[in-house]
Write a protein that holds these residues in place. Sequence first.
Motif, PDB file in Angstrom:
ATOM      1  N   PRO A 281       7.596  -9.020   3.901  1.00 16.95           N
ATOM      2  CA  PRO A 281       8.639  -8.408   3.064  1.00 16.95           C
ATOM      3  C   PRO A 281       8.106  -7.285   2.187  1.00 16.95           C
ATOM      4  CG  PRO A 281       7.974 -10.518   2.154  1.00 16.95           C
ATOM      5  CD  PRO A 281       7.273 -10.383   3.475  1.00 16.95           C
ATOM      6  N   SER A 282       6.807  -7.129   2.160  1.00 15.84           N
ATOM      7  CA  SER A 282       6.069  -6.106   1.404  1.00 15.84           C
ATOM      8  C   SER A 282       5.966  -6.460  -0.073  1.00 15.84           C
ATOM      9  CB  SER A 282       6.672  -4.710   1.573  1.00 15.84           C
ATOM     10  OG  SER A 282       7.829  -4.540   0.773  1.00 15.84           O
ATOM     11  N   CYS A 283       4.915  -5.942  -0.696  1.00 11.31           N
ATOM     12  CA  CYS A 283       4.689  -6.135  -2.135  1.00 11.31           C
ATOM     13  C   CYS A 283       3.770  -4.999  -2.606  1.00 11.31           C
ATOM     14  CB  CYS A 283       4.065  -7.502  -2.414  1.00 11.31           C
ATOM     15  SG  CYS A 283       2.380  -7.680  -1.797  1.00 11.31           S
ATOM     16  N   ALA A 284       3.264  -5.115  -3.805  1.00 10.24           N
ATOM     17  CA  ALA A 284       2.428  -4.052  -4.368  1.00 10.24           C
ATOM     18  C   ALA A 284       1.111  -3.892  -3.625  1.00 10.24           C
ATOM     19  CB  ALA A 284       2.154  -4.327  -5.849  1.00 10.24           C
ATOM     20  N   ARG A 285       0.733  -4.877  -2.798  1.00 13.93           N
ATOM     21  CA  ARG A 285      -0.521  -4.767  -2.051  1.00 13.93           C
ATOM     22  C   ARG A 285      -0.387  -3.907  -0.800  1.00 13.93           C
ATOM     23  NH1 ARG A 285      -0.613 -10.521  -2.948  1.00 13.93           N
ATOM     24  NH2 ARG A 285       0.193 -10.756  -0.822  1.00 13.93           N
ATOM     25  N   GLN A 286       0.828  -3.567  -0.395  1.00 11.77           N
ATOM     26  CA  GLN A 286       1.017  -2.886   0.882  1.00 11.77           C
ATOM     27  C   GLN A 286       0.277  -1.561   0.945  1.00 11.77           C
ATOM     28  OE1 GLN A 286       5.157  -2.025   1.624  1.00 11.77           O
ATOM     29  NE2 GLN A 286       5.439  -0.964  -0.322  1.00 11.77           N
ATOM     30  N   GLY A 287      -0.329  -1.322   2.113  1.00  6.00           N
ATOM     31  CA  GLY A 287      -1.058  -0.083   2.314  1.00  6.00           C
ATOM     32  C   GLY A 287      -0.199   1.021   2.904  1.00  6.00           C
ATOM     33  N   PHE A 288       1.053   0.718   3.212  1.00  2.78           N
ATOM     34  CA  PHE A 288       2.009   1.692   3.729  1.00  2.78           C
ATOM     35  C   PHE A 288       3.411   1.130   3.471  1.00  2.78           C
ATOM     36  CE2 PHE A 288       1.093  -1.362   7.005  1.00  2.78           C
ATOM     37  CZ  PHE A 288       2.307  -1.607   7.628  1.00  2.78           C
ATOM     38  N   ASN A 289       4.420   1.934   3.681  1.00  5.17           N
ATOM     39  CA  ASN A 289       5.790   1.493   3.432  1.00  5.17           C
ATOM     40  C   ASN A 289       6.256   0.605   4.589  1.00  5.17           C
ATOM     41  OD1 ASN A 289       8.634   1.270   3.165  1.00  5.17           O
ATOM     42  ND2 ASN A 289       8.652   3.100   1.883  1.00  5.17           N
ATOM     43  N   VAL A 290       6.148  -0.702   4.406  1.00  8.06           N
ATOM     44  CA  VAL A 290       6.439  -1.651   5.482  1.00  8.06           C
ATOM     45  C   VAL A 290       7.906  -1.602   5.893  1.00  8.06           C
ATOM     46  CG1 VAL A 290       6.499  -4.085   6.123  1.00  8.06           C
ATOM     47  CG2 VAL A 290       4.553  -3.188   4.832  1.00  8.06           C
ATOM     48  N   ILE A 291       8.799  -1.657   4.920  1.00  9.68           N
ATOM     49  CA  ILE A 291      10.231  -1.729   5.220  1.00  9.68           C
ATOM     50  C   ILE A 291      10.699  -0.509   5.998  1.00  9.68           C
ATOM     51  CG2 ILE A 291      12.546  -1.778   4.185  1.00  9.68           C
ATOM     52  CD1 ILE A 291      11.316  -3.480   1.915  1.00  9.68           C
ATOM     53  N   GLU A 292      10.275   0.652   5.544  1.00  7.58           N
ATOM     54  CA  GLU A 292      10.666   1.891   6.229  1.00  7.58           C
ATOM     55  C   GLU A 292      10.080   1.921   7.647  1.00  7.58           C
ATOM     56  OE1 GLU A 292       8.972   6.207   5.655  1.00  7.58           O
ATOM     57  OE2 GLU A 292      10.516   5.827   4.128  1.00  7.58           O
ATOM     58  N   SER A 311       3.262  -7.548  15.250  1.00 13.42           N
ATOM     59  CA  SER A 311       3.150  -7.872  13.822  1.00 13.42           C
ATOM     60  C   SER A 311       2.894  -6.596  13.021  1.00 13.42           C
ATOM     61  CB  SER A 311       2.040  -8.892  13.577  1.00 13.42           C
ATOM     62  OG  SER A 311       0.799  -8.416  14.055  1.00 13.42           O
ATOM     63  N   ILE A 312       3.675  -6.433  11.962  1.00 13.40           N
ATOM     64  CA  ILE A 312       3.520  -5.295  11.049  1.00 13.40           C
ATOM     65  C   ILE A 312       3.367  -5.873   9.647  1.00 13.40           C
ATOM     66  CG2 ILE A 312       4.582  -3.192  10.136  1.00 13.40           C
ATOM     67  CD1 ILE A 312       3.886  -2.961  13.061  1.00 13.40           C
ATOM     68  N   ILE A 313       2.122  -5.910   9.169  1.00 12.00           N
ATOM     69  CA  ILE A 313       1.808  -6.548   7.890  1.00 12.00           C
ATOM     70  C   ILE A 313       1.176  -5.512   6.962  1.00 12.00           C
ATOM     71  CG2 ILE A 313       0.651  -8.489   6.758  1.00 12.00           C
ATOM     72  CD1 ILE A 313       2.710  -9.335   8.876  1.00 12.00           C
ATOM     73  N   GLY A 314       1.608  -5.513   5.714  1.00  7.11           N
ATOM     74  CA  GLY A 314       1.216  -4.449   4.797  1.00  7.11           C
ATOM     75  C   GLY A 314      -0.191  -4.491   4.283  1.00  7.11           C
ATOM     76  N   CYS A 315      -0.844  -5.655   4.306  1.00  4.99           N
ATOM     77  CA  CYS A 315      -2.200  -5.746   3.765  1.00  4.99           C
ATOM     78  C   CYS A 315      -3.006  -6.780   4.535  1.00  4.99           C
ATOM     79  CB  CYS A 315      -2.163  -6.089   2.268  1.00  4.99           C
ATOM     80  SG  CYS A 315      -1.728  -7.815   1.941  1.00  4.99           S
ATOM     81  N   VAL A 316      -4.254  -6.979   4.107  1.00 11.35           N
ATOM     82  CA  VAL A 316      -5.171  -7.833   4.859  1.00 11.35           C
ATOM     83  C   VAL A 316      -5.084  -9.308   4.474  1.00 11.35           C
ATOM     84  CG1 VAL A 316      -6.801  -5.968   5.263  1.00 11.35           C
ATOM     85  CG2 VAL A 316      -7.026  -7.372   3.196  1.00 11.35           C
ATOM     86  N   GLY A 334      -6.847   0.307   3.288  1.00 10.37           N
ATOM     87  CA  GLY A 334      -6.963   1.234   2.176  1.00 10.37           C
ATOM     88  C   GLY A 334      -7.229   2.645   2.656  1.00 10.37           C
ATOM     89  N   ALA A 335      -7.222   3.577   1.731  1.00  9.69           N
ATOM     90  CA  ALA A 335      -7.543   4.990   2.016  1.00  9.69           C
ATOM     91  C   ALA A 335      -6.653   5.566   3.102  1.00  9.69           C
ATOM     92  CB  ALA A 335      -9.024   5.131   2.396  1.00  9.69           C
ATOM     93  N   GLY A 336      -5.383   5.137   3.150  1.00  7.92           N
ATOM     94  CA  GLY A 336      -4.424   5.747   4.069  1.00  7.92           C
ATOM     95  C   GLY A 336      -4.590   5.380   5.520  1.00  7.92           C
ATOM     96  N   SER A 337      -5.215   4.243   5.794  1.00  4.87           N
ATOM     97  CA  SER A 337      -5.371   3.825   7.192  1.00  4.87           C
ATOM     98  C   SER A 337      -5.257   2.312   7.291  1.00  4.87           C
ATOM     99  CB  SER A 337      -6.708   4.288   7.764  1.00  4.87           C
ATOM    100  OG  SER A 337      -7.783   3.620   7.127  1.00  4.87           O
ATOM    101  N   ALA A 347      -8.804  -3.650  17.461  1.00  6.34           N
ATOM    102  CA  ALA A 347      -8.985  -2.612  18.472  1.00  6.34           C
ATOM    103  C   ALA A 347      -9.580  -1.351  17.858  1.00  6.34           C
ATOM    104  CB  ALA A 347      -7.660  -2.289  19.153  1.00  6.34           C
ATOM    105  N   HIS A 348      -8.889  -0.777  16.875  1.00  2.00           N
ATOM    106  CA  HIS A 348      -9.401   0.440  16.250  1.00  2.00           C
ATOM    107  C   HIS A 348      -8.635   0.735  14.967  1.00  2.00           C
ATOM    108  CE1 HIS A 348      -6.126   1.636  19.049  1.00  2.00           C
ATOM    109  NE2 HIS A 348      -5.753   2.418  18.025  1.00  2.00           N
ATOM    110  N   LYS A 349      -9.253   1.545  14.118  1.00  2.00           N
ATOM    111  CA  LYS A 349      -8.574   2.000  12.902  1.00  2.00           C
ATOM    112  C   LYS A 349      -7.555   3.076  13.256  1.00  2.00           C
ATOM    113  CE  LYS A 349     -11.719   0.961   9.090  1.00  2.00           C
ATOM    114  NZ  LYS A 349     -12.438   1.537   7.934  1.00  2.00           N
ATOM    115  N   GLN A 350      -6.520   3.181  12.406  1.00  2.00           N
ATOM    116  CA  GLN A 350      -5.482   4.168  12.647  1.00  2.00           C
ATOM    117  C   GLN A 350      -4.983   4.697  11.309  1.00  2.00           C
ATOM    118  OE1 GLN A 350      -3.925   5.592  15.407  1.00  2.00           O
ATOM    119  NE2 GLN A 350      -2.898   6.799  13.813  1.00  2.00           N
ATOM    120  N   LEU A 351      -4.902   6.024  11.204  1.00  2.00           N
ATOM    121  CA  LEU A 351      -4.345   6.626   9.996  1.00  2.00           C
ATOM    122  C   LEU A 351      -2.863   6.276   9.890  1.00  2.00           C
ATOM    123  CD1 LEU A 351      -5.940  10.207  10.115  1.00  2.00           C
ATOM    124  CD2 LEU A 351      -6.565   8.302   8.594  1.00  2.00           C
ATOM    125  N   ASN A 352      -2.402   6.062   8.667  1.00  2.00           N
ATOM    126  CA  ASN A 352      -0.983   5.750   8.456  1.00  2.00           C
ATOM    127  C   ASN A 352      -0.078   6.866   8.962  1.00  2.00           C
ATOM    128  OD1 ASN A 352      -1.877   3.453   7.216  1.00  2.00           O
ATOM    129  ND2 ASN A 352      -1.341   4.071   5.129  1.00  2.00           N
TER     130      ASN A 352
END
Length: 385
Positions: A281-292, A311-316, A334-337, A347-352
């Motif tokens: 549902p997202s919270c202040a820990r999210q690294g990107f806009n989950v809902i959008e 699965s789309i989860i906002g944080c670790v 963090g750091a936009g990825s 698998a691999h890192k991905q920029l937001n």
Amino acid sequence: MSQQPSDLSHIRPWRHIERRKSRQIMVGSVAVGGDAPISVQSMTNTPTSDAAATIDQIRQLEEAGADIVRVSCPDEPSTAALRAIVRESRVPIVADIHFHYKRGIEAAEAGAACLRINPGNIGNAQRVRDVVQAARDHGCSMRIGVNAGSLEKELLEKYGEPCPEAMVESALNHARILQDHDFHEFKISVKASDPFLTVAAYQQLAEAIDCPLHLGVTEAGPLRAGTIKSAIGMGNMLWSGIGDTIRVSLAADPVEEIKVGFDILKSLGLRHRGVNIIACPSCARQGFNVIETVGVLEEKLAHITTPMSLSIIGCVVNGPGEALYTDVGFTGGGAGSGMVYLNGKMAHKQLNTGMVDEIVQQVEAKAAELEAARTVVIPTHVAAE
């Protein structure tokens, strides 16, 4: 072959639902009851006499995944248009007949796969025989449809109000008429707008007869409230193994009924169609806009019909754990990825900034892989045997 984390039924016995044993009937090409998949249906709301508009809406329902579509046939112009509608439809068509026995005969002759009818409402014994014969001659099944809002006067006088006992008695009375004519290709529904009344009626009916049951909480309401009411009522019954075909009754676009129907079945592990998105549902820990992001992905992945999980989860915090059991996953960092997971593994890192396109690409690739794995080439000598 690659791991398929979303298929864990063999190690999750507590997820198994033991379905009620019902006999099987055919609604056109769709088997209903027995061990057949629970079918999802809706109803058109265009004037049936307007064949072009009705066919157009049926096409939308087909694209959404409808197994069966019902159309109302209240008058002769409607049954006159039915032949063209049936010819153009890719799914079986149920003709909804209420009182006039001639509409039932006309609908059967026009190619309807099933008649929604209450035999006791269409007149004398000869009229019932005529409709049953038409159904038999043209390979139609029937649905006995009992609604709490339209129970017979004598039953209301007997019980004082709509109640499970009155609804079941009505259903069995109608069923007996068909059975007396040696016609057994029928299913039954006992719907009410009150989910408590609905569930109680179906529970009693399931004990009283072995025919397939068509589930629904009738007149459930607008999209959000009706979805919740339907999920509570039908979910309760499906969880206990009751139900062979379902219709979600919403005051909304009929396509939404199909979507909600599949979501209910998907949540219970009874049908799998398309991408099951697990999202926080997202919270202040999210690294990107989950809902959008989830909203955009729902639209971009609507064309995928292959059963799979994302699965789309906002944080670790929960992200890696959820990704372990999904075909494709993305966990915010963090750091936009963030991290992309495939088959439960990093698998691999991905920029937001390119996340949505990457997820869509990975889901499409996984869907293609799963579809290819389903294609089994049978050697010629085995096929011949």
